[in-house]
Scaffold this active site. Structure first.
Site, mmCIF file in Angstrom:
data_model
loop_
_atom_site.group_PDB
_atom_site.id
_atom_site.type_symbol
_atom_site.label_atom_id
_atom_site.label_comp_id
_atom_site.label_asym_id
_atom_site.label_seq_id
_atom_site.Cartn_x
_atom_site.Cartn_y
_atom_site.Cartn_z
ATOM 1 N N GLY A 59 0.836 -1.199 0.000
ATOM 2 C CA GLY A 59 0.000 0.000 0.000
ATOM 3 C C GLY A 59 0.869 1.246 0.000
ATOM 4 O O GLY A 59 2.101 1.170 -0.019
ATOM 5 N N GLY A 62 1.093 7.858 3.930
ATOM 6 C CA GLY A 62 1.268 9.290 3.788
ATOM 7 C C GLY A 62 2.690 9.681 3.403
ATOM 8 O O GLY A 62 2.899 10.708 2.770
ATOM 9 N N PHE A 63 3.670 8.880 3.790
ATOM 10 C CA PHE A 63 5.053 9.290 3.496
ATOM 11 C C PHE A 63 5.754 8.392 2.492
ATOM 12 O O PHE A 63 6.933 8.558 2.235
ATOM 13 C CB PHE A 63 5.883 9.382 4.774
ATOM 14 C CG PHE A 63 5.822 8.142 5.622
ATOM 15 C CD1 PHE A 63 6.460 6.995 5.214
ATOM 16 C CD2 PHE A 63 5.158 8.153 6.833
ATOM 17 C CE1 PHE A 63 6.428 5.851 5.981
ATOM 18 C CE2 PHE A 63 5.118 7.012 7.610
ATOM 19 C CZ PHE A 63 5.749 5.861 7.189
ATOM 20 N N ASP A 178 -3.964 9.082 15.985
ATOM 21 C CA ASP A 178 -4.582 8.688 14.717
ATOM 22 C C ASP A 178 -5.112 7.254 14.787
ATOM 23 O O ASP A 178 -4.923 6.455 13.873
ATOM 24 C CB ASP A 178 -3.574 8.855 13.573
ATOM 25 C CG ASP A 178 -4.262 9.019 12.217
ATOM 26 O OD1 ASP A 178 -5.476 9.310 12.194
ATOM 27 O OD2 ASP A 178 -3.580 8.846 11.192
#
Ligand SMILES: Nc1ncnc2c1ncn2[C@@H]1O[C@H](COP(=O)(O)OP(=O)(O)OP(=O)(O)O)[C@@H](O)[C@H]1O
Length: 407
Positions: A59, A62-63, A178
């Site tokens: 996958g 975000g980074f 989160d």
């Protein structure tokens, strides 16, 4: 259990986090890291992931991308690779490395080591084979079937223990910031592992809350955090409560559409609870496996955790105790979920009073399907809400539903 101080020290040095003494060359940490066997050679990761082949990609975070791999010694790993282009990612990446190096718990994903090779920076984790909770719960009906009630209850209890560890038992308090279904990974025995520490914060000792800029995911952020940037353990408790109710209902809070009169899944759950109809919100896929009293207890815990006033939410310690108790002895959630407008306004009824309103039917061991027509949730009508919930406040501008990290 703590990871060795050396691992932490070397990791920080590798990613140049914090201060480093002058004169200590790369050879130094290479040597120590090799002794500890925490440093992975870049070539080993290239070989393990078949040169970061697209078919090995698990996958995109975000980074940067995450790849599946197998080391020469047979260990299965997940490798997170920092994207060169992402400055934001770099910050989250180093944050994740810094915090995960401090923790070790059955319900927290295990960071095996790290690799810095020129401009390449990589983190190496244990591979967690059963995907993230959101993929099972929200993306495919056939996969959802894999999550019967026992598994869902064990997942709830495992996340609770992992969060309790982060809040109270690791050597300093860590607020994850989160907690959401996509950040819960499931291993081959369906044990949940809290992942993605990119936004997590070490919490100053003795502080009950800090004010910070808002970063998190729509539908999971506590109202006091969204509205005022007030961050405390109670913000994680809120997000945990959302995940509990998502597991019970099989509905994603932020994209709920079963009832036009409800702003969100939380709003719906609370209203149905108050009408004494909370078993009607249960995921139909659980009809044959759930016991009514245990489900009812989890609904109540989810609602207690998502109360608008952070002071009314239980601690994770209390949640773990509640989950180990027999159902039926819980406090009533006295406040609606996610109510920024009435922050800190308390009901006249004292907490803990268990009145008849909103209590759920069920005797010990009663199977859920014996409660008749409760499953037709689509026909449910509830009174018009006048409140605004978290999911309405936070704008949804990216596909992950994630607010940018601002600080
Ligand atoms: N240790 C692991 N084992 C198996 N799969 C993993 C592991 N770590 C991450 N993944 C998978 O890799 C993908 C990317 O994960 P990552 O945590 O980087 O981002 P994300 O949580 O999907 O997105 P975001 O960064 O926006 O929150 C996810 O699909 C996740 O399930």
């Amino acid at each position: 259990m703590r990871k060795s101080k050396n691992f932490m020290h070397n990791l920080l040095k590798t990613f140049k986090i914090g201060s480093s003494k002058e004169g200590q060359g790369e050879e130094d940490w290479e040597r120590i890291a090799a002794q500890e066997q925490k440093h992975f050679a870049f070539e080993a990761l290239v070989a393990a992931t078949k040169e970061f082949h697209p078919t090995h990609k698990l996958g995109q975070g975000g980074f940067g991308p995450v790849y599946r791999g197998k080391l020469e010694d047979g260990r299965e790993i997940a490798v997170k690779k920092l994207s060169h282009s992402s400055n934001q990612g770099k910050k989250e990446f180093t944050n994740e490395a810094r915090l995960l190096a401090r923790v070790q718990h059955r319900n927290v994903v295990n960071l095996l080591g790290y690799c810095a090779h020129g401009s390449e920076k990589l983190l190496v984790y244990e591979y967690v084979p059963n995907e993230s909770l959101d993929k099972l719960l929200f993306k495919s009906d056939s996969k959802k079937e894999l999550l019967d009630w026992k598994r869902r209850f064990d997942i709830i209890a495992g996340i609770a223990r992992g969060l309790l560890y982060l809040h109270e038992d690791s050597h300093s308090c860590i607020i994850h910031r989160d907690i959401k279904a996509s950040n819960i990974l499931l291993d081959d025995k369906w044990v949940p592992k809290i992942a993605d520490f990119g936004m997590a914060r070490l919490f100053p000792e003795g502080e009950t809350h800090v004010n910070t800029r808002v970063a998190g995911t729509n539908g999971y952020m506590a109202p006091e955090y969204v509205m005022h940037g007030s961050l405390s353990k109670a913000a994680d408790v809120y997000s945990f409560g959302v995940v509990v109710l998502e597991l019970v209902t099989g509905q994603r809070n932020s994209s709920f559409n079963l009832d036009v009169n409800a702003h969100s899944m939380l709003d719906w759950a609370y209203k149905m609870y108050k009408k004494g109809r909370s078993l009607e919100i249960v995921d139909p896929a659980l009809a044959s496996s759930a016991s009514a009293d245990q489900v009812a207890m989890c609904i109540q815990i989810g609602l207690l955790c998502t109360q608008g006033d952070p002071h009314l939410r239980p601690t994770m310690n209390r949640v773990v105790v509640l989950l180990s108790k027999k159902p039926g002895s819980l406090d009533e959630p006295i406040m609606k979920p996610g109510l920024p407008g009435s922050r800190y306004r308390r009901s006249r009824r004292p907490p803990g009073l268990s009145g008849s309103t909103g209590t759920t039917a069920g005797t010990s061991g009663t199977p859920l399907h014996s409660f008749g027509s409760g499953f037709n949730t689509s026909s449910t009508t509830v009174s018009t809400a006048t409140t605004t919930t978290t999911s309405n406040i936070a704008s949804s501008s990216d596909p992950h539903g994630k607010r940018p990290m601002q600080g």
